[in-house]
Design a protein around this motif. Structure first.
Motif, mmCIF file in Angstrom:
data_model
loop_
_atom_site.group_PDB
_atom_site.id
_atom_site.type_symbol
_atom_site.label_atom_id
_atom_site.label_comp_id
_atom_site.label_asym_id
_atom_site.label_seq_id
_atom_site.Cartn_x
_atom_site.Cartn_y
_atom_site.Cartn_z
ATOM 1 N N ASP A 68 11.252 16.000 31.866
ATOM 2 C CA ASP A 68 12.550 15.098 31.483
ATOM 3 C C ASP A 68 12.272 13.309 31.861
ATOM 4 O O ASP A 68 12.875 12.582 31.157
ATOM 5 N N LEU A 71 9.889 11.905 29.371
ATOM 6 C CA LEU A 71 10.471 11.764 27.756
ATOM 7 C C LEU A 71 11.753 10.800 27.843
ATOM 8 O O LEU A 71 12.108 10.670 26.708
ATOM 9 N N ARG A 72 12.083 10.362 29.039
ATOM 10 C CA ARG A 72 13.450 9.420 29.073
ATOM 11 C C ARG A 72 13.339 8.419 28.232
ATOM 12 O O ARG A 72 13.927 7.831 27.183
ATOM 13 N N TRP A 74 11.105 7.835 25.530
ATOM 14 C CA TRP A 74 11.347 8.116 24.300
ATOM 15 C C TRP A 74 12.588 8.663 23.546
ATOM 16 O O TRP A 74 12.863 8.510 22.344
ATOM 17 N N ARG A 75 13.228 9.430 24.313
ATOM 18 C CA ARG A 75 14.690 9.598 23.901
ATOM 19 C C ARG A 75 15.269 8.650 23.615
ATOM 20 O O ARG A 75 16.044 8.502 22.748
ATOM 21 N N LEU A 76 15.461 7.728 24.333
ATOM 22 C CA LEU A 76 16.262 6.244 24.436
ATOM 23 C C LEU A 76 15.499 5.634 22.754
ATOM 24 O O LEU A 76 16.396 5.139 22.215
ATOM 25 N N THR A 77 14.351 5.441 22.965
ATOM 26 C CA THR A 77 13.704 4.917 21.726
ATOM 27 C C THR A 77 14.188 5.668 20.280
ATOM 28 O O THR A 77 14.741 5.198 19.435
ATOM 29 N N TRP A 78 14.229 6.838 20.322
ATOM 30 C CA TRP A 78 14.560 8.090 19.234
ATOM 31 C C TRP A 78 16.294 7.489 18.893
ATOM 32 O O TRP A 78 16.600 7.579 17.870
ATOM 33 N N LYS A 79 16.882 7.422 19.940
ATOM 34 C CA LYS A 79 18.212 7.267 19.868
ATOM 35 C C LYS A 79 18.503 5.924 19.168
ATOM 36 O O LYS A 79 19.443 5.796 18.320
ATOM 37 N N SER A 82 17.161 6.066 15.389
ATOM 38 C CA SER A 82 18.071 7.107 14.666
ATOM 39 C C SER A 82 19.345 6.452 14.310
ATOM 40 O O SER A 82 20.148 7.033 13.574
#
Length: 99
Positions: A68, A71-72, A74-79, A82
């Motif tokens: 977690d 990946l934080r 990458w998740r922020l980037t994807w947010k 998208s």
């Protein structure tokens, strides 16, 4: 048969039945001892397995927390990527470059 002989015969039968019960119970003692020994071994194996399971579960939880954390970004980037406004901006920029 006289009443005393009948009473004596009844007492003999009572003693014989008590002896049979004692012999039957004594014959079960080795099986019970072996069963208890096996039960203790199984319990020891279960305790060991529970210890290994708890350690494995702890490692899984630590790995999940580490994943977690990794990946934080990458998740922020994807947010951000998208988001509809970002997609529109990228499409607008692509249209400008193409002409």
């Amino acid at each position: 048969m006289t009443p005393t002989a009948t009473a004596e015969l009844g007492r003999c039968m009572l003693v014989a039945s008590a002896a049979l019960v004692v012999v039957g119970a004594a014959s079960l003692v080795p099986r019970i001892v072996a069963l208890r020994r096996r039960a203790r071994l199984v319990e020891a194996h279960l305790v060991e397995a529970r210890t290994h399971l708890a350690a494995a579960w702890e490692r899984i939880e630590e790995d999940r927390l580490e994943m977690d954390e990794l990946l934080r970004p990458w998740r922020l980037t994807w947010k951000w990527v998208s988001h509809p406004l970002t997609r529109g901006l990228i499409r607008w920029a692509g249209d400008r470059v193409r002409g």
